[in-house]
Design an enzyme around this catalytic site. Structure first.
Site, PDB file in Angstrom:
ATOM      1  N   ASP A  51       0.831  -1.198   0.000  1.00 10.14           N
ATOM      2  CA  ASP A  51       0.000   0.000   0.000  1.00 10.14           C
ATOM      3  C   ASP A  51       0.869   1.253   0.000  1.00 10.14           C
ATOM      4  O   ASP A  51       1.788   1.385   0.812  1.00 10.14           O
ATOM      5  CB  ASP A  51      -0.910   0.010   1.231  1.00 10.14           C
ATOM      6  CG  ASP A  51      -1.770   1.259   1.275  1.00 10.14           C
ATOM      7  OD1 ASP A  51      -2.753   1.324   0.506  1.00 10.14           O
ATOM      8  OD2 ASP A  51      -1.460   2.176   2.064  1.00 10.14           O
ATOM      9  N   TYR A  56       2.372  10.438  -0.426  1.00 10.08           N
ATOM     10  CA  TYR A  56       3.546  10.093   0.377  1.00 10.08           C
ATOM     11  C   TYR A  56       4.794  10.583  -0.347  1.00 10.08           C
ATOM     12  O   TYR A  56       5.498   9.833  -1.036  1.00 10.08           O
ATOM     13  CB  TYR A  56       3.639   8.587   0.606  1.00 10.08           C
ATOM     14  CG  TYR A  56       2.491   7.967   1.366  1.00 10.08           C
ATOM     15  CD1 TYR A  56       1.606   8.729   2.106  1.00 10.08           C
ATOM     16  CD2 TYR A  56       2.300   6.582   1.335  1.00 10.08           C
ATOM     17  CE1 TYR A  56       0.553   8.139   2.793  1.00 10.08           C
ATOM     18  CE2 TYR A  56       1.260   5.990   2.034  1.00 10.08           C
ATOM     19  CZ  TYR A  56       0.387   6.771   2.760  1.00 10.08           C
ATOM     20  OH  TYR A  56      -0.659   6.188   3.440  1.00 10.08           O
ATOM     21  N   TYR A 202      -4.920   0.961   8.881  1.00 14.67           N
ATOM     22  CA  TYR A 202      -3.561   1.472   9.012  1.00 14.67           C
ATOM     23  C   TYR A 202      -3.290   1.895  10.451  1.00 14.67           C
ATOM     24  O   TYR A 202      -4.209   2.133  11.230  1.00 14.67           O
ATOM     25  CB  TYR A 202      -3.287   2.607   8.030  1.00 14.67           C
ATOM     26  CG  TYR A 202      -3.984   3.932   8.247  1.00 14.67           C
ATOM     27  CD1 TYR A 202      -3.468   4.903   9.102  1.00 14.67           C
ATOM     28  CD2 TYR A 202      -5.138   4.252   7.531  1.00 14.67           C
ATOM     29  CE1 TYR A 202      -4.084   6.137   9.259  1.00 14.67           C
ATOM     30  CE2 TYR A 202      -5.766   5.483   7.680  1.00 14.67           C
ATOM     31  CZ  TYR A 202      -5.235   6.426   8.546  1.00 14.67           C
ATOM     32  OH  TYR A 202      -5.846   7.641   8.702  1.00 14.67           O
ATOM     33  N   GLY A 203      -1.993   1.914  10.790  1.00 17.08           N
ATOM     34  CA  GLY A 203      -1.588   2.309  12.139  1.00 17.08           C
ATOM     35  C   GLY A 203      -1.869   1.293  13.221  1.00 17.08           C
ATOM     36  O   GLY A 203      -2.139   1.698  14.360  1.00 17.08           O
ATOM     37  N   LEU A 205       0.003  -0.347  15.010  1.00 18.72           N
ATOM     38  CA  LEU A 205       0.962  -0.174  16.100  1.00 18.72           C
ATOM     39  C   LEU A 205       0.904   1.232  16.688  1.00 18.72           C
ATOM     40  O   LEU A 205       1.810   1.642  17.430  1.00 18.72           O
ATOM     41  CB  LEU A 205       2.382  -0.486  15.618  1.00 18.72           C
ATOM     42  CG  LEU A 205       2.645  -1.959  15.261  1.00 18.72           C
ATOM     43  CD1 LEU A 205       4.015  -2.122  14.630  1.00 18.72           C
ATOM     44  CD2 LEU A 205       2.516  -2.842  16.490  1.00 18.72           C
ATOM     45  N   GLY A 279       3.943  -0.708   8.328  1.00 16.66           N
ATOM     46  CA  GLY A 279       5.036  -0.038   7.636  1.00 16.66           C
ATOM     47  C   GLY A 279       6.307  -0.117   8.447  1.00 16.66           C
ATOM     48  O   GLY A 279       6.282   0.012   9.673  1.00 16.66           O
ATOM     49  N   ARG A 281      10.906   0.400   8.091  1.00 16.24           N
ATOM     50  CA  ARG A 281      12.132   0.595   7.320  1.00 16.24           C
ATOM     51  C   ARG A 281      13.193  -0.395   7.775  1.00 16.24           C
ATOM     52  O   ARG A 281      14.350  -0.295   7.400  1.00 16.24           O
ATOM     53  CB  ARG A 281      12.624   2.043   7.488  1.00 16.24           C
ATOM     54  CG  ARG A 281      11.715   3.063   6.831  1.00 16.24           C
ATOM     55  CD  ARG A 281      12.112   4.497   7.111  1.00 16.24           C
ATOM     56  NE  ARG A 281      11.713   4.924   8.450  1.00 16.24           N
ATOM     57  CZ  ARG A 281      11.729   6.185   8.860  1.00 16.24           C
ATOM     58  NH1 ARG A 281      12.123   7.146   8.042  1.00 16.24           N
ATOM     59  NH2 ARG A 281      11.342   6.505  10.077  1.00 16.24           N
TER      60      ARG A 281
END
Length: 323
Positions: A51, A56, A202-203, A205, A279, A281
């Site tokens: 997604d 973004y 979404y989110g 966490l 999401g 990194r």
């Protein structure tokens, strides 16, 4: 990895989607090499759902996702993106779901993603200046042209989805949802269940709050939106950290897992939720997300979680989420 049919669409997706909001600049500088490694780790581990959004970084996140997935057969991945946000002269972002901007946004996303079609195109935010029928009509045309396969919305309430669907059926919804934010349970999730709308939250966490790695001493980079958010400072933040600590002890000593895995599993335990967007990194976090999709929380565990979070401070939409 376990897959699920996303609502009334014909998309069979992994229950964890890789989210790329953190790659667009709102979360501080991006280590491109690490981000690419995380995306590839996700794809290699069975996550087939990715997604992103035009907003973004206005192409930055989409281009990075494309670079990471380069060489992988297109039919092995399901790409969702969002449009309907536009940068203005003041350097800010505003909603624009006009047919003209939506069409330009789709073309821009196709170019940035280096693909001939988008599996799921979502209107990022409801635009009160543009009738939903106009936005839906433009998306119906783009669907007929083969540029997009399925249409969804993000951050819409039940009444807005109903109005949009009068012109073009809403197939998916992307709302915020986590242990500290549960407002969608009241009317939005009952609506999506009644209308067979796929829900990708979404989110899960709570933007890191439920990850287990934050303390009252944590300091965010100045270009990380959390450095300016009341959610991550003050007494309410410290109170919620104490709730996270209690959840962490329960997860570790009673379930043999981490608080992050518990938080993601909790969102997926809701029968109205199809997918949790995670999401990162950091490639190492992919394994945690996948394990969370396999974690089953029984009634006893759910009751204990409810008791622990009864002491929390509910949080709303932080900036830049609230465009």
């Amino acid at each position: 990895m376990k897959q699920i049919k996303l609502g009334k669409s014909d998309l069979n997706v992994s229950r964890i989607a890789f989210g790329t909001w953190q790659l667009g600049g709102d979360w501080g500088a991006t280590d491109e090499e690490a981000a690419i490694a995380a995306i590839r780790r996700a794809a290699e581990s069975g996550i087939n759902f990715f997604d992103t959004a035009q907003g973004y970084g206005f192409g930055a996140s989409e281009r990075l996702l494309s670079k990471a997935l380069k060489g992988r057969p297109r039919d092995e991945v399901i790409i969702a993106t969002k449009g309907g946000l536009r940068p203005n002269a003041a350097g800010e972002v505003e909603r624009d779901a006009s047919p003209e901007w939506i069409r330009r946004g789709v073309d821009s996303s196709l170019e940035a993603l280096d693909t001939d079609y988008i599996d799921l195109y979502q209107v990022h935010w409801p635009d009160p200046k543009v009738p939903f029928a106009e936005t839906a009509g433009a998306l119906a045309e783009l669907k007929a042209e083969g540029k997009i396969r399925h249409v969804g919305v993000s951050n819409y309430d039940a009444a807005q989805m109903d109005e949009f669907s009068a012109r073009l059926a809403v197939e998916t919804l992307q709302p915020p949802y986590h242990l500290f934010r549960r407002d969608i349970e009241e009317s939005i999730l009952p609506y999506t269940m009644a209308n067979d709308i796929g829900v990708l939250v979404y989110g899960p966490l709570a933007h890191g709050l439920l990850g287990g790695g934050l303390t009252s001493e944590t300091r965010f980079a100045r270009d990380d939106w959390r450095s300016k958010s009341d959610v991550f400072r003050g007494e309410n933040y410290r109170r919620n950290l104490r709730v996270v600590s209690a959840l962490e002890r329960f997860a570790q000593f009673e379930l043999g897992t981490s608080v992050g895995r518990l938080a993601i599993a909790w969102t997926l335990a809701n029968p109205a939720v199809h997918v949790a967007i995670v999401g990162t990194r950091n490639p190492k976090h992919i394994d945690d997300a996948i394990a969370a999709a396999e974690l089953k929380l029984d009634r006893s565990a759910m009751r204990t979680i409810e008791d622990i979070i009864s002491h929390e401070v509910r949080v709303g939409g932080p900036s830049p989420e609230s465009v």
